[in-house]
Design a protein around this motif. Structure first.
Motif, PDB file in Angstrom:
ATOM      1  N   ILE A  36       0.852  -1.202   0.000  1.00  0.00           N
ATOM      2  CA  ILE A  36       0.000   0.000   0.000  1.00  0.00           C
ATOM      3  C   ILE A  36       0.885   1.249   0.000  1.00  0.00           C
ATOM      4  CG2 ILE A  36      -1.663   1.343   1.378  1.00  0.00           C
ATOM      5  CD1 ILE A  36      -2.814  -1.412   2.281  1.00  0.00           C
ATOM      6  N   THR A  37       1.930   1.237   0.809  1.00  0.00           N
ATOM      7  CA  THR A  37       2.855   2.374   0.855  1.00  0.00           C
ATOM      8  C   THR A  37       3.603   2.526  -0.457  1.00  0.00           C
ATOM      9  OG1 THR A  37       3.099   2.293   3.250  1.00  0.00           O
ATOM     10  CG2 THR A  37       4.908   3.309   2.017  1.00  0.00           C
ATOM     11  N   LEU A  38       4.074   1.431  -1.024  1.00  0.00           N
ATOM     12  CA  LEU A  38       4.803   1.506  -2.302  1.00  0.00           C
ATOM     13  C   LEU A  38       3.897   2.030  -3.414  1.00  0.00           C
ATOM     14  CD1 LEU A  38       6.907  -1.760  -2.033  1.00  0.00           C
ATOM     15  CD2 LEU A  38       7.673   0.598  -1.655  1.00  0.00           C
ATOM     16  N   ASN A  39       2.638   1.609  -3.424  1.00  0.00           N
ATOM     17  CA  ASN A  39       1.679   2.140  -4.412  1.00  0.00           C
ATOM     18  C   ASN A  39       1.417   3.622  -4.162  1.00  0.00           C
ATOM     19  OD1 ASN A  39       1.377  -0.308  -5.756  1.00  0.00           O
ATOM     20  ND2 ASN A  39      -0.337  -0.938  -4.470  1.00  0.00           N
ATOM     21  N   TYR A  40       1.311   4.002  -2.901  1.00  0.00           N
ATOM     22  CA  TYR A  40       1.099   5.408  -2.528  1.00  0.00           C
ATOM     23  C   TYR A  40       2.255   6.275  -3.025  1.00  0.00           C
ATOM     24  CZ  TYR A  40       0.514   9.536   0.431  1.00  0.00           C
ATOM     25  OH  TYR A  40       0.380  10.822   0.891  1.00  0.00           O
ATOM     26  N   ILE A  41       3.483   5.814  -2.838  1.00  0.00           N
ATOM     27  CA  ILE A  41       4.653   6.567  -3.292  1.00  0.00           C
ATOM     28  C   ILE A  41       4.619   6.728  -4.810  1.00  0.00           C
ATOM     29  CG2 ILE A  41       7.179   6.492  -3.501  1.00  0.00           C
ATOM     30  CD1 ILE A  41       7.165   5.146  -0.684  1.00  0.00           C
ATOM     31  N   LYS A  42       4.228   5.683  -5.530  1.00  0.00           N
ATOM     32  CA  LYS A  42       4.116   5.772  -6.999  1.00  0.00           C
ATOM     33  C   LYS A  42       3.048   6.796  -7.393  1.00  0.00           C
ATOM     34  CE  LYS A  42       4.696   4.668 -11.291  1.00  0.00           C
ATOM     35  NZ  LYS A  42       5.208   5.840 -11.989  1.00  0.00           N
ATOM     36  N   GLU A  43       1.923   6.789  -6.698  1.00  0.00           N
ATOM     37  CA  GLU A  43       0.875   7.775  -6.985  1.00  0.00           C
ATOM     38  C   GLU A  43       1.351   9.188  -6.663  1.00  0.00           C
ATOM     39  OE1 GLU A  43      -2.852   6.650  -5.146  1.00  0.00           O
ATOM     40  OE2 GLU A  43      -2.666   4.614  -5.930  1.00  0.00           O
ATOM     41  N   LEU A  44       2.113   9.346  -5.579  1.00  0.00           N
ATOM     42  CA  LEU A  44       2.683  10.643  -5.215  1.00  0.00           C
ATOM     43  C   LEU A  44       3.653  11.116  -6.295  1.00  0.00           C
ATOM     44  CD1 LEU A  44       2.891  12.863  -3.008  1.00  0.00           C
ATOM     45  CD2 LEU A  44       4.726  11.490  -1.976  1.00  0.00           C
ATOM     46  N   GLU A  45       4.457  10.201  -6.793  1.00  0.00           N
ATOM     47  CA  GLU A  45       5.393  10.525  -7.872  1.00  0.00           C
ATOM     48  C   GLU A  45       4.633  10.973  -9.124  1.00  0.00           C
ATOM     49  OE1 GLU A  45       9.288   8.398  -9.737  1.00  0.00           O
ATOM     50  OE2 GLU A  45       7.498   7.135  -9.647  1.00  0.00           O
ATOM     51  N   ASP A  46       3.598  10.252  -9.493  1.00  0.00           N
ATOM     52  CA  ASP A  46       2.790  10.617 -10.671  1.00  0.00           C
ATOM     53  C   ASP A  46       2.104  11.968 -10.475  1.00  0.00           C
ATOM     54  OD1 ASP A  46       3.531   8.205 -11.837  1.00  0.00           O
ATOM     55  OD2 ASP A  46       1.630   7.204 -11.359  1.00  0.00           O
ATOM     56  N   PHE A  47       1.587  12.212  -9.281  1.00  0.00           N
ATOM     57  CA  PHE A  47       0.864  13.449  -8.995  1.00  0.00           C
ATOM     58  C   PHE A  47       1.779  14.669  -9.009  1.00  0.00           C
ATOM     59  CE2 PHE A  47      -1.027  16.575  -6.088  1.00  0.00           C
ATOM     60  CZ  PHE A  47      -2.314  16.684  -6.602  1.00  0.00           C
ATOM     61  N   THR A  48       2.954  14.532  -8.398  1.00  0.00           N
ATOM     62  CA  THR A  48       3.860  15.678  -8.261  1.00  0.00           C
ATOM     63  C   THR A  48       4.824  15.832  -9.429  1.00  0.00           C
ATOM     64  OG1 THR A  48       5.511  14.378  -7.060  1.00  0.00           O
ATOM     65  CG2 THR A  48       3.829  15.548  -5.742  1.00  0.00           C
ATOM     66  N   LYS A  49       4.995  14.767 -10.204  1.00  0.00           N
ATOM     67  CA  LYS A  49       5.967  14.731 -11.323  1.00  0.00           C
ATOM     68  C   LYS A  49       7.413  14.767 -10.820  1.00  0.00           C
ATOM     69  CE  LYS A  49       2.544  14.963 -14.268  1.00  0.00           C
ATOM     70  NZ  LYS A  49       1.657  13.868 -14.054  1.00  0.00           N
ATOM     71  N   VAL A  50       7.625  14.422  -9.552  1.00  0.00           N
ATOM     72  CA  VAL A  50       8.969  14.325  -8.974  1.00  0.00           C
ATOM     73  C   VAL A  50       9.430  12.879  -9.098  1.00  0.00           C
ATOM     74  CG1 VAL A  50      10.306  14.421  -6.836  1.00  0.00           C
ATOM     75  CG2 VAL A  50       8.681  16.240  -7.358  1.00  0.00           C
ATOM     76  N   LYS A  51      10.579  12.667  -9.729  1.00  0.00           N
ATOM     77  CA  LYS A  51      11.138  11.324  -9.863  1.00  0.00           C
ATOM     78  C   LYS A  51      11.592  10.842  -8.487  1.00  0.00           C
ATOM     79  CE  LYS A  51      13.083   7.685 -11.711  1.00  0.00           C
ATOM     80  NZ  LYS A  51      12.292   6.500 -11.638  1.00  0.00           N
ATOM     81  N   ILE A  52      11.086   9.689  -8.081  1.00  0.00           N
ATOM     82  CA  ILE A  52      11.464   9.115  -6.789  1.00  0.00           C
ATOM     83  C   ILE A  52      12.340   7.895  -7.027  1.00  0.00           C
ATOM     84  CG2 ILE A  52      10.634   8.078  -4.641  1.00  0.00           C
ATOM     85  CD1 ILE A  52       8.087   9.808  -4.950  1.00  0.00           C
ATOM     86  N   HIS A  53      13.523   7.934  -6.455  1.00  0.00           N
ATOM     87  CA  HIS A  53      14.487   6.840  -6.567  1.00  0.00           C
ATOM     88  C   HIS A  53      14.367   5.961  -5.325  1.00  0.00           C
ATOM     89  CE1 HIS A  53      16.649   8.850  -9.895  1.00  0.00           C
ATOM     90  NE2 HIS A  53      16.158   9.924  -9.300  1.00  0.00           N
ATOM     91  N   TYR A  54      14.798   4.725  -5.446  1.00  0.00           N
ATOM     92  CA  TYR A  54      14.718   3.764  -4.347  1.00  0.00           C
ATOM     93  C   TYR A  54      16.109   3.229  -4.026  1.00  0.00           C
ATOM     94  CZ  TYR A  54       9.723   3.817  -5.231  1.00  0.00           C
ATOM     95  OH  TYR A  54       8.417   4.218  -5.378  1.00  0.00           O
ATOM     96  N   THR A  55      16.453   3.236  -2.736  1.00  0.00           N
ATOM     97  CA  THR A  55      17.717   2.629  -2.317  1.00  0.00           C
ATOM     98  C   THR A  55      17.426   1.201  -1.886  1.00  0.00           C
ATOM     99  OG1 THR A  55      17.469   3.265  -0.004  1.00  0.00           O
ATOM    100  CG2 THR A  55      18.638   4.815  -1.453  1.00  0.00           C
ATOM    101  N   LYS A  56      18.465   0.389  -1.912  1.00  0.00           N
ATOM    102  CA  LYS A  56      18.339  -0.981  -1.410  1.00  0.00           C
ATOM    103  C   LYS A  56      19.483  -1.211  -0.442  1.00  0.00           C
ATOM    104  CE  LYS A  56      17.444  -5.642  -2.579  1.00  0.00           C
ATOM    105  NZ  LYS A  56      17.920  -6.798  -3.189  1.00  0.00           N
ATOM    106  N   PRO A  57      19.166  -1.500   0.823  1.00  0.00           N
ATOM    107  CA  PRO A  57      20.225  -1.690   1.819  1.00  0.00           C
ATOM    108  C   PRO A  57      20.983  -2.997   1.586  1.00  0.00           C
ATOM    109  CG  PRO A  57      18.105  -2.227   2.772  1.00  0.00           C
ATOM    110  CD  PRO A  57      17.832  -1.694   1.388  1.00  0.00           C
TER     111      PRO A  57
END
Length: 170
Positions: A36-57
């Motif tokens: 749900i959070t990962l989908n929310y972040i994708k929707e936030l990215e689409d809404f704001t047009k800000v590219k969101i990158h993901y780190t992997k520990p």
């Protein structure tokens, strides 16, 4: 950008003074993120047009717990899941970085004390990252004086909504 209310409000605050192309979003993936959070972040990215990158520990949350047995005195999770991946992400850039932190004073008495003299309009050098990267890292705290109610209101005023997990009681 964690997908929580504070990082969402912080992003909207940043977009008051920066264009989406000037902003680089970063989500520190822990391996325990809800779909749900990962989908929310994708929707936030689409809404704001800000590219969101993901780190992997290097280690998963479960591996960290098994290896270090974190507690109130041994706190490896933040360092291994957020600080080190963020530092590694920052290193790919040659220029200085302005980092926006969504911490708020009213989250706890300890945070209120720690950030008591922080001004949301000021820019500070970030010692956590500047000493461990080639470039200087600066930080600004745009929602430092917001309370929780103001955070939710601000997200809605910007035409978006909080992560659905809040309505589910998380």
């Amino acid at each position: 950008i964690s997908g929580g209310k504070d990082s969402t409000a912080t992003l909207f605050k940043v977009l008051e003074t920066h264009t989406p192309k000037e902003v680089i979003g970063l989500h520190c993936y822990t391996g325990w993120d809800s779909s749900i959070t990962l989908n929310y972040i994708k929707e936030l990215e689409d809404f704001t047009k800000v590219k969101i990158h993901y780190t992997k520990p290097a280690m998963s949350m479960l591996e960290i717990i098994k290896k270090y047995k974190p507690n109130l005195t041994i706190r490896k999770c933040t360092n291994l899941l957020k600080e080190i991946p963020t530092r590694n992400f920052i290193r790919q850039f040659r220029e200085d970085i302005l980092f926006f932190n969504g911490v708020r004073k009213d989250e706890s008495s300890a945070r209120n004390k720690r950030y008591l003299n922080i001004n949301p309009d000021e820019i500070y050098e970030d010692k956590t990252y500047s000493t461990k990267t080639k470039q200087r890292v600066y930080v600004q705290y745009p929602i430092i004086n917001f309370n929780e109610e103001e955070v939710f209101k601000y997200i809605k005023e910007n035409g978006f909504y909080p992560n659905p997990l809040y309505e589910m009681g998380y």
